[in-house]
Write a protein that holds these residues in place. Sequence first.
Motif, PDB file in Angstrom:
ATOM      1  N   ALA C 309     -15.379  22.778  59.204  1.00 29.54           N
ATOM      2  CA  ALA C 309     -16.107  21.514  59.297  1.00 29.54           C
ATOM      3  C   ALA C 309     -15.192  20.386  59.744  1.00 29.54           C
ATOM      4  CB  ALA C 309     -16.730  21.168  57.950  1.00 29.54           C
ATOM      5  N   SER C 312      -9.429  19.725  57.210  1.00 30.08           N
ATOM      6  CA  SER C 312      -8.000  19.598  57.510  1.00 30.08           C
ATOM      7  C   SER C 312      -7.791  18.576  58.613  1.00 30.08           C
ATOM      8  CB  SER C 312      -7.424  20.943  57.930  1.00 30.08           C
ATOM      9  OG  SER C 312      -7.674  21.924  56.964  1.00 30.08           O
ATOM     10  N   THR C 313      -8.656  18.605  59.604  1.00 33.98           N
ATOM     11  CA  THR C 313      -8.544  17.662  60.719  1.00 33.98           C
ATOM     12  C   THR C 313      -8.574  16.224  60.211  1.00 33.98           C
ATOM     13  OG1 THR C 313      -9.717  19.279  62.073  1.00 33.98           O
ATOM     14  CG2 THR C 313      -9.557  17.046  62.939  1.00 33.98           C
ATOM     15  N   GLU C 434      -6.009  22.938  50.440  1.00 38.13           N
ATOM     16  CA  GLU C 434      -6.348  24.157  49.705  1.00 38.13           C
ATOM     17  C   GLU C 434      -5.209  24.636  48.813  1.00 38.13           C
ATOM     18  OE1 GLU C 434      -8.790  26.867  51.345  1.00 38.13           O
ATOM     19  OE2 GLU C 434      -9.549  25.565  52.919  1.00 38.13           O
TER      20      GLU C 434
HETATM   21  N1  LIG Z   1      -5.198  23.049  66.849  1.00 38.65           N
HETATM   22  C1  LIG Z   1      -6.511  23.205  67.110  1.00 38.65           C
HETATM   23  N2  LIG Z   1      -6.915  23.320  68.389  1.00 38.65           N
HETATM   24  C2  LIG Z   1      -8.233  23.482  68.683  1.00 38.65           C
HETATM   25  N3  LIG Z   1      -9.199  23.519  67.787  1.00 38.65           N
HETATM   26  C3  LIG Z   1      -8.865  23.389  66.488  1.00 38.65           C
HETATM   27  C4  LIG Z   1      -7.504  23.230  66.086  1.00 38.65           C
HETATM   28  N4  LIG Z   1      -7.465  23.146  64.739  1.00 38.65           N
HETATM   29  C5  LIG Z   1      -8.747  23.252  64.326  1.00 38.65           C
HETATM   30  N5  LIG Z   1      -9.584  23.391  65.358  1.00 38.65           N
HETATM   31  C6  LIG Z   1     -11.039  23.503  65.294  1.00 38.65           C
HETATM   32  O1  LIG Z   1     -11.547  22.337  64.717  1.00 38.65           O
HETATM   33  C7  LIG Z   1     -12.565  22.626  63.773  1.00 38.65           C
HETATM   34  C8  LIG Z   1     -12.211  22.005  62.436  1.00 38.65           C
HETATM   35  O2  LIG Z   1     -11.043  22.635  61.938  1.00 38.65           O
HETATM   36  P1  LIG Z   1     -10.406  22.331  60.519  1.00 38.65           P
HETATM   37  O3  LIG Z   1      -9.186  23.153  60.404  1.00 38.65           O
HETATM   38  O4  LIG Z   1     -10.287  20.868  60.340  1.00 38.65           O
HETATM   39  O5  LIG Z   1     -11.551  22.892  59.557  1.00 38.65           O
HETATM   40  P2  LIG Z   1     -11.526  23.000  57.982  1.00 38.65           P
HETATM   41  O6  LIG Z   1     -12.705  22.231  57.509  1.00 38.65           O
HETATM   42  O7  LIG Z   1     -10.214  22.622  57.434  1.00 38.65           O
HETATM   43  O8  LIG Z   1     -11.841  24.556  57.789  1.00 38.65           O
HETATM   44  P3  LIG Z   1     -11.248  25.616  56.703  1.00 38.65           P
HETATM   45  O9  LIG Z   1     -12.052  25.429  55.472  1.00 38.65           O
HETATM   46  O10 LIG Z   1     -11.544  26.954  57.294  1.00 38.65           O
HETATM   47  O11 LIG Z   1      -9.803  25.334  56.504  1.00 38.65           O
HETATM   48  C9  LIG Z   1     -12.684  24.147  63.731  1.00 38.65           C
HETATM   49  O12 LIG Z   1     -13.804  24.524  64.484  1.00 38.65           O
HETATM   50  C10 LIG Z   1     -11.443  24.640  64.372  1.00 38.65           C
HETATM   51  O13 LIG Z   1     -11.706  25.819  65.101  1.00 38.65           O
END
Ligand SMILES: Nc1ncnc2c1ncn2[C@@H]1O[C@H](COP(=O)(O)OP(=O)(O)OP(=O)(O)O)[C@@H](O)[C@H]1O
Lengths: 273, 187, 552
Positions: C309, C312-313, C434
């Motif tokens: 979602a 992390s971003t 996490e």
């Molecule tokens: N370095 C990157 N380059 C391209 N796309 C990315 C990158 N990092 C994350 N994404 C994409 O951005 C979206 C959000 O990623 P993110 O890691 O923020 O999700 P998250 O909520 O932390 O998920 P999780 O619970 O699995 O850790 C995902 O669809 C992922 O595939």
Amino acid sequence: MDVTPRYLGAGSFLSRRDPRVLLLVPVFYIVAVAGVDDLRAVLACTAAALLYYRAAGIPWRGVRANWAFMLTVTTVLVLVNSVLTSSISRGGGTGEVLFTVPLTHTPITWAALSYAATTLVRYISLAMVSFPVAFNIAPSDFGVAFARLGLSQRLAYGVDLTFRFLPSTWASLHETIDAQRIRGYEHSRSRNPVRRLLSLRPVVIPLTVNALIDAEDTVNAMDLRGFGGRHRTWMRELAFDRVDLLVLAGFAAMTAVMVTAKILGLTGTIWAP
Amino acid sequence: MSTDATTPREPVLSISSRTVVFGAVGAALYGVLGLFSFLIPGTQAVTVRPAFALVPFFGKRFGVIAGFFVGLVGNAIIDLISGYGLTYWNWSVANGLVGAFAGLFFAYLPPIAGEALRLVVTALGSLLATAIGLLFVFTDIWVQNIDVSTVISINYVPALIADAIAVVILTPALDAIWEPLSKRTGR
Amino acid sequence: MTALIEVRDASVRYLSTGQTALRGAGLTVRPGDLALVSGPSGCGKSTLLRLVNGLIPHSYRAEVTGEVLVGGLPVAGRTIRELSTVVGTMLQDPRKQIVGTTVAAEIAFGPENLGLPRAEIRERIAEVAGRVGIGHLLDRATAGLSGGELQMVAFAGVLAMRPKAVVVDEPLANLDPAAGLRLMRELRRFADEGGAVVVVEHRVEEILEFSPTKVLYLEEGAPRYQGPVEGFLRVAPVGHVKLPFATLVSRAAELPAVPEPPERAADTTTPRLEYRGVSLGYGERTVLSGVDLALGPCERVAVLGPNGAGKSTLLRAAVMLITASRGEVLVDGSPVAERSVRNLATTFGYVFQNPGQALFSATVGQELAFGPRNLGRDPEEIDADARAALRAVLLDDEKDIMDRPPRTLSFGQQRRLTVALALAMRPRTLILDEPTAGQDLRTTTEFMGHALAAPSVESLYFITHDVDLALTYADRIIVVDQGGVAADASPAELAAEGALWSRAGLAATSLVAAVRDHPPASGAIAHPFDLARRVSLLTPSPSSPTEGTTPS
Ligand SMILES: Nc1ncnc2c1ncn2[C@@H]1O[C@H](COP(=O)(O)OP(=O)(O)OP(=O)(O)O)[C@@H](O)[C@H]1O
Ligand SMILES: Nc1ncnc2c1ncn2[C@@H]1O[C@H](COP(=O)(O)OP(=O)(O)OP(=O)(O)O)[C@@H](O)[C@H]1O
Ligand SMILES: [Mg+2]
Ligand SMILES: [Mg+2]
């Protein structure tokens, strides 16, 4: 630069070929042009290479950077190899001297220029037949192609696995750099190579060690799904069709002609206008 | 590989799933990290490719075949990605041979207990493997159509110097970090 | 009916370390069974699975005593390949076990190795993909899949071998609750259709919803409990296993006292981290857009949301690992872009999801010194900070800790070390991605307790999939979903919002229900143990321990 496999030529004439064709053509081509000093012969081969490259349908935008890099390096190399060093003496002694290179005082003749051009064209045409290997074979086809070319089944699968690991390694490289940046890490801009190498340790070491620790699980996962038996089916079925055989036969014939000419000593001399 | 007295050493040339996976992991690492290289100041075109240190490391730790695979496939991938294509295929073979020689060399060396001595031996062994394996670039005489002195002066010696720097600094560092871990994760 | 898997009085000693990992463990699994194996970290759960699928003794060098039968025949006499058609195995992290470049290639891998004809392989792929609902993914590259999708693909790859039993190692650790439920539902169906399932999991409560037929609880390699769920809920050690809230209530008398959380200063000043109309993405792709959010300097914030979602971003933007394509990110009132890496490093201590990512030094001492040295601190100061940080995460009484190679610590210790690495830089806000995935409850409790109690830390922002962890330790919860902030409220308010829990990759746990039924007087909710004690006083006759275990 992006290291994830890019399947740029999808749908083109070459991408519809059996991947083994794409692996074998460069081999034929390397044999054909090796040791050929006659510019006209190399140009003839290059025509075939150009045709082949056009059939790959690789969009220019996608490989612009690669070509720029390749051309720069190759040009420098050719200049160093054939103009500034002794290889020029090969047939360069005869003929009218056009000018001498400042500093090294190497005399430049038509023959010398012709020799340099031959080398340059040879490298460029080699790149043309090699690019389809990188951009026209679907990443999951490499393993089966090598296996059907006679490589050990397991090592052939290793090639597939390498392509599986490339994108994830690239991603963890970036994460490692990020993790260290947060701790105030900056890559050393020092001109001392030893210092610069040492400054890479915080990135190279965790990346490698993590990859190795993770690999232990991959080994288990593969064992648990029966990897390593004597016989293995490859779901992708490879069979040469008529067109495949024609392309191969064409390059084989070209190679045969060139090798014969070499043996007869027809292409061993530098051509000067 | 960490072996102890209770198990017979695996045959040097066996291909298990470990060989395949570690070979592939190494090739991918080499492929990715190999894109980063930098010029040695003061030389004309000698670049240090730090990732080269991985080749003897994989040879030493995971055997001859894995070492060969890492060098060969890894270098071929770097070449393909950067745009050289398969022109310098003999350099890929040379890289592979470095890994293979490192594997062979360390397979017949008894394990060394002393930390410092092990570092030195790792550095020297990797250096030796590099020096021998790179001899294969003499095939440039036919592949690139150049003479022996050119091969020595602009290919073999500069490559050896550049790779030696990487190998002597990074291979023992990697190996020292992996040593305690190999015992824990090893089988 | 004969047992599919039968482990009798098995002991395992690894030859590489000489360590005994299993002592006299037993397990019998029949067709239709779903067995749960649980226990603290390092108690030998994975070792037990390795016995069943043949990795021990075939791949690992280990000394095994006792009997291990699969399909009525001893494991020792058969190869891993033969066993793989009877027992399918899913390892903990799908990322590490997926070998195919595309989903179809991944599912085909096992049957290919068995040398089956192509037509049969195709048929199996179609069947399995339809069954677990990943038909639409077949042509996708595995590198681009989300965590939940990967787990399903890995499961499909195992099913394609047509095993009679599957053993699964911590399937829920990296999944959002909704994806975890989906996977467990598939496993339940596999058992209902005559297969047998063994699940190793710390998140006991989630598995209980799928009515496991038996539970094996291990401690230090020895079986401490084996039998039906009801009995397990009566004897399970409360501080070590996450039990359903109803069980906590019925065992209220045994619950340990909970230390008061440290008091926080009131939040009145400028926010520590503020997003103003921020869009974040990678390349062409926008992951989050129009985010308006202000996190206070003294808040404890949990971030929840489905896999991929953008949780992390969102927090990566705080330390400039990703820059906003639109809008502005402010730190302490000024734009993040104007700050140096060093300044950010002392404002935020960021701990990544994977502890190994940053560990590279030969010793823990050097590792701890790396960050502060980059900041230009002097050696004595660094040393004092390092020791204080180790004390804060309770690693200081480990023998020779300063000279140990960091990667030889246990996984849980490595996690705590990474927090120490962040603390050694004296940050004011700790950001944890996490922090507790794949850890048992006791480690989780300790870990969070130490992170909260660290002296220099004013605020804590953490990302988690564990809803109960968020409820217990945060005073504000943010849900990230569908490209933005889907909810932002106190735990009590969030628990009361019924509709939310069926969306956003969330699932209501029994604790959520309990908080909803017994809302706190003030904003912060009580620790589950305190709440359980209170509830047990309200209801004189405690409900039966199994209540709350029926699928919701
Ligand atoms: N370095 C990157 N380059 C391209 N796309 C990315 C990158 N990092 C994350 N994404 C994409 O951005 C979206 C959000 O990623 P993110 O890691 O923020 O999700 P998250 O909520 O932390 O998920 P999780 O619970 O699995 O850790 C995902 O669809 C992922 O595939
Ligand atoms: N390959 C190995 N060699 C030596 N010792 C090992 C090996 N694998 C595990 N051990 C040890 O055996 C014990 C049991 O480990 P195991 O992995 O089975 O625990 P676990 O219950 O699965 O723990 P976790 O919940 O952390 O996954 C641990 O003390 C561990 O250090
Ligand atoms: Mg485990
Ligand atoms: Mg994340």
